[in-house]
Structures are given as structure tokens and as C-alpha cells.
Scaffold this active site. Structure first.
Site, PDB file in Angstrom:
ATOM      1  N   SER A   1       0.848  -1.200   0.000  1.00  0.00           N
ATOM      2  CA  SER A   1       0.000   0.000   0.000  1.00  0.00           C
ATOM      3  C   SER A   1       0.873   1.235   0.000  1.00  0.00           C
ATOM      4  CB  SER A   1      -0.887   0.020   1.241  1.00  0.00           C
ATOM      5  OG  SER A   1      -1.382   1.340   1.422  1.00  0.00           O
TER       6      SER A   1
ATOM      7  N   HIS B   1      -8.382   1.167  -3.837  1.00  0.00           N
ATOM      8  CA  HIS B   1      -9.296   0.939  -2.714  1.00  0.00           C
ATOM      9  C   HIS B   1      -9.942   2.277  -2.350  1.00  0.00           C
ATOM     10  CE1 HIS B   1      -9.509  -0.295   1.856  1.00  0.00           C
ATOM     11  NE2 HIS B   1     -10.705  -0.140   1.322  1.00  0.00           N
TER      12      HIS B   1
ATOM     13  N   MET C   1     -12.062   4.499  -0.206  1.00  0.00           N
ATOM     14  CA  MET C   1     -12.704   4.703   1.096  1.00  0.00           C
ATOM     15  C   MET C   1     -13.356   6.069   1.042  1.00  0.00           C
ATOM     16  SD  MET C   1      -9.590   3.077   3.292  1.00  0.00           S
ATOM     17  CE  MET C   1      -8.469   3.256   1.915  1.00  0.00           C
TER      18      MET C   1
ATOM     19  N   GLY D   1      -0.558   1.289   9.749  1.00  0.00           N
ATOM     20  CA  GLY D   1       0.166   1.032  10.993  1.00  0.00           C
ATOM     21  C   GLY D   1      -0.674   0.596  12.183  1.00  0.00           C
TER      22      GLY D   1
ATOM     23  N   ASP E   1      -6.624  -6.546   4.211  1.00  0.00           N
ATOM     24  CA  ASP E   1      -5.969  -5.241   4.277  1.00  0.00           C
ATOM     25  C   ASP E   1      -5.991  -4.707   5.711  1.00  0.00           C
ATOM     26  OD1 ASP E   1      -5.046  -2.678   3.796  1.00  0.00           O
ATOM     27  OD2 ASP E   1      -6.738  -2.063   2.548  1.00  0.00           O
TER      28      ASP E   1
ATOM     29  N   GLY F   1      -2.749  -4.239   8.961  1.00  0.00           N
ATOM     30  CA  GLY F   1      -1.955  -4.965   9.951  1.00  0.00           C
ATOM     31  C   GLY F   1      -1.407  -6.287   9.451  1.00  0.00           C
TER      32      GLY F   1
HETATM   33  C1  DX5 Z   1      -6.178   1.326   5.843  1.00  0.00           C
HETATM   34  C2  DX5 Z   1      -5.731   1.074   4.422  1.00  0.00           C
HETATM   35  C3  DX5 Z   1      -4.628   0.099   4.322  1.00  0.00           C
HETATM   36  C4  DX5 Z   1      -3.356   0.536   4.985  1.00  0.00           C
HETATM   37  C5  DX5 Z   1      -2.647  -0.694   5.459  1.00  0.00           C
HETATM   38  O1  DX5 Z   1      -7.277   2.162   5.834  1.00  0.00           O
HETATM   39  O2  DX5 Z   1      -6.816   0.593   3.654  1.00  0.00           O
HETATM   40  O3  DX5 Z   1      -4.382  -0.296   2.977  1.00  0.00           O
HETATM   41  O4  DX5 Z   1      -2.505   1.253   4.137  1.00  0.00           O
HETATM   42  O5  DX5 Z   1      -1.541  -0.306   6.181  1.00  0.00           O
HETATM   43  P1  DX5 Z   1      -0.810  -1.299   7.188  1.00  0.00           P
HETATM   44  O6  DX5 Z   1      -0.346  -2.471   6.383  1.00  0.00           O
HETATM   45  O7  DX5 Z   1       0.282  -0.471   7.738  1.00  0.00           O
HETATM   46  O8  DX5 Z   1      -1.846  -1.715   8.221  1.00  0.00           O
HETATM   47 ZN    ZN Z   2      -6.430  -0.353   1.558  1.00  0.00          ZN
END
Ligand code: DX5
Ligand code: ZN
Length: 234
Positions: free
Chosen positions: A17, A75, A77, A154, A182, A184
Site C-alpha cells: 500500500s 481501494h 474509502m 500502521g 488489508d 496490519g
Molecule cells: C487502511 C488502508 C490500508 C493501509 C494498510 O485504511 O486501507 O491499505 O494502508 O496499512 P498497514 O499495512 O500499515 O496496516
Molecule cells: Zn487499503
């Protein structure tokens, strides 16, 4: 007579990502994860309304498109999503994923993405039951299970996502649908996720930690954990 005993698995995709990338150097960062072995590039679009954070829009998708031939996994959101689908398609997205919670007309949004000639994805927040996608499974190319509440990179992996992945894998049956997780995701939980049925793993912090020279190793660590669980590596 030959009898296939192992069911066909969908190809494994590691999707870094770019939310965790250096925003001032998107082009170089995308080239670095591409060279480091990423299968897809995951692009997190946030509107400060559907999620409590703002990231970037279609102009960034357009700007990074020339830097990689890999799948751009976008993605969204954002709510509403429908007014922006054509713009993301024109910007070079390959997969466009909308959230089931983002509006009352999920079915229409998915039809619209396919009508634009793109792969259609649907995502579920951690609190949304898998029954939300019962009636759209024949309209999607990808299901994205959120294993954190969307909005930030994170965060810690929410363990109940594992069970949800397994349930959705059973719902999908033999349909040609990618199952993505997606939030963690690390080399430590990638094996369990693959075992539960996920074939596409998004990772932000776990890929971008340690600077550019670490990207290839970080991607390889997630890949080999998943491959081992899939029985592709001994
Ligand atoms: C969260 C995003 C993820 C995020 C994942 O809202 O959709 O794609 O970047 O980041 P990590 O892998 O650090 O949890
Ligand atoms: Zn994402």
C-alpha cells in the site's frame, strides 16, 4: 485416470500500500516496490468523510500509472463513490474497490465499475457481516476484508478477520474471485491468512519499513510465509 486432489488456488498477490510510501516521491517508490517483487500496487483513497483521514485522489493514480505495469488495485474509502468511478477508471486503475457501507446502491456501483471495463471489488469494514455481499457475489472480481478500521496505516490486525476470511472463502466457492485482506498484515500473520483462504495480501508498514533497500526482503518475507501455508514452498 488422473484425478485432481488439490483444489486450484488463485494466484498469490502481494500488494504493497503506497499509503506508507513517501508521498513526495511516489514515482520512485512505486518503481522500487515493483522492482522489489510486488504483484499489485494498492492505492488507498480516503475522503475525510467515509473515513477520518484524507489521502489523495485520481490525479495520483494518473501520476503513478506510467511508473509500473503491475496491477493498480484502487481501494476507495469514499462516500459517495459513484460520481468518481469513471475518473479512477480513466486514470488507469485496474481494480476498483468500493465499500459495502459507502452507500445504499452497492449493486449499482459494482455494475458501473464493470461497465467501465475494470475489475470490481467490494470491501467490508471489520464490523460488517459477510452477509452484506450475499447478493453481489456474481458481480465482483475481488472481495476485500478489512482487518483494521480503515483510515490509517500502521494499526494492529483485528484477529476476527481470520474467521471472516474463511467464511467468505466458503461463500465464494469456485467463483473466479480474489480474496484480499488489508490492515496490519505482516509476515507473522500472512500464513494464517493464506490458510484461511486469502490470496491477495495488502501491506503498508510491513513493506515500507526499513527504507528502499529493505522493500524486496520485506515483500519476500510475506510471500514465503503465505506460500508455505499454501503448500507451495517446503
Ligand atoms: C487502511 C488502508 C490500508 C493501509 C494498510 O485504511 O486501507 O491499505 O494502508 O496499512 P498497514 O499495512 O500499515 O496496516
Ligand atoms: Zn487499503
Amino acid at each position: 485416470m488422473f484425478k485432481q486432489t488439490v483444489p486450484m488456488q488463485r494466484a498469490l498477490a502481494i500488494a504493497p500500500s503506497i499509503l506508507a510510501a513517501d508521498f513526495a516521491r511516489f514515482g520512485e517508490e512505486v518503481r522500487a516496490i515493483d522492482a522489489g517483487g510486488a504483484d499489485w500496487v494498492h492505492v488507498d483513497v480516503m475522503d475525510g468523510h467515509f473515513v477520518p483521514n484524507i489521502s489523495f485522489g485520481p490525479q495520483v493514480v494518473r501520476a503513478i500509472r506510467p511508473h509500473t505495469k503491475k496491477v493498480l488495485d484502487v481501494h476507495l474509502m469514499i462516500a459517495p463513490a459513484d460520481p468518481y468511478l469513471a475518473e479512477f477508471a480513466a486514470a488507469g486503475a485496474d481494480i476498483i474497490t468500493v465499500h459495502a457501507e459507502a452507500g445504499p446502491h452497492l449493486h449499482r456501483s459494482l455494475q458501473a465499475i464493470r461497465a467501465l471495463g475494470k475489475k470490481a471489488g467490494v470491501s467490508l469494514n471489520p464490523g460488517t457481516p459477510e452477509s452484506a455481499i450475499d447478493y453481489v457475489l456474481d458481480l465482483v472480481d475481488l472481495v476485500l476484508v478489512m482487518s483494521v478500521n480503515p483510515g490509517f496505516g500502521g494499526q494492529a490486525f483485528i484477529p476476527s478477520a481470520l474467521d471472516k476470511v474463511a467464511r467468505i472463502k466458503a461463500m465464494i466457492g469456485d467463483r473466479p474471485i480474489d480474496l484480499e485482506v488489508d490492515g496490519g498484515v505482516t509476515a507473522d500473520n500472512a500464513g494464517a491468512l493464506a490458510k484461511a483462504g486469502a490470496n491477495a495480501l495488502v501491506a503498508g508498514s510491513a513493506v515500507f519499513k526499513g527504507g528502499e533497500s529493505a522493500y524486496a526482503g520485506n515483500i519476500a518475507a510475506i510471500r514465503s510465509a503465505a506460500e508455505r501455508a499454501r503448500g507451495e514452498l517446503v
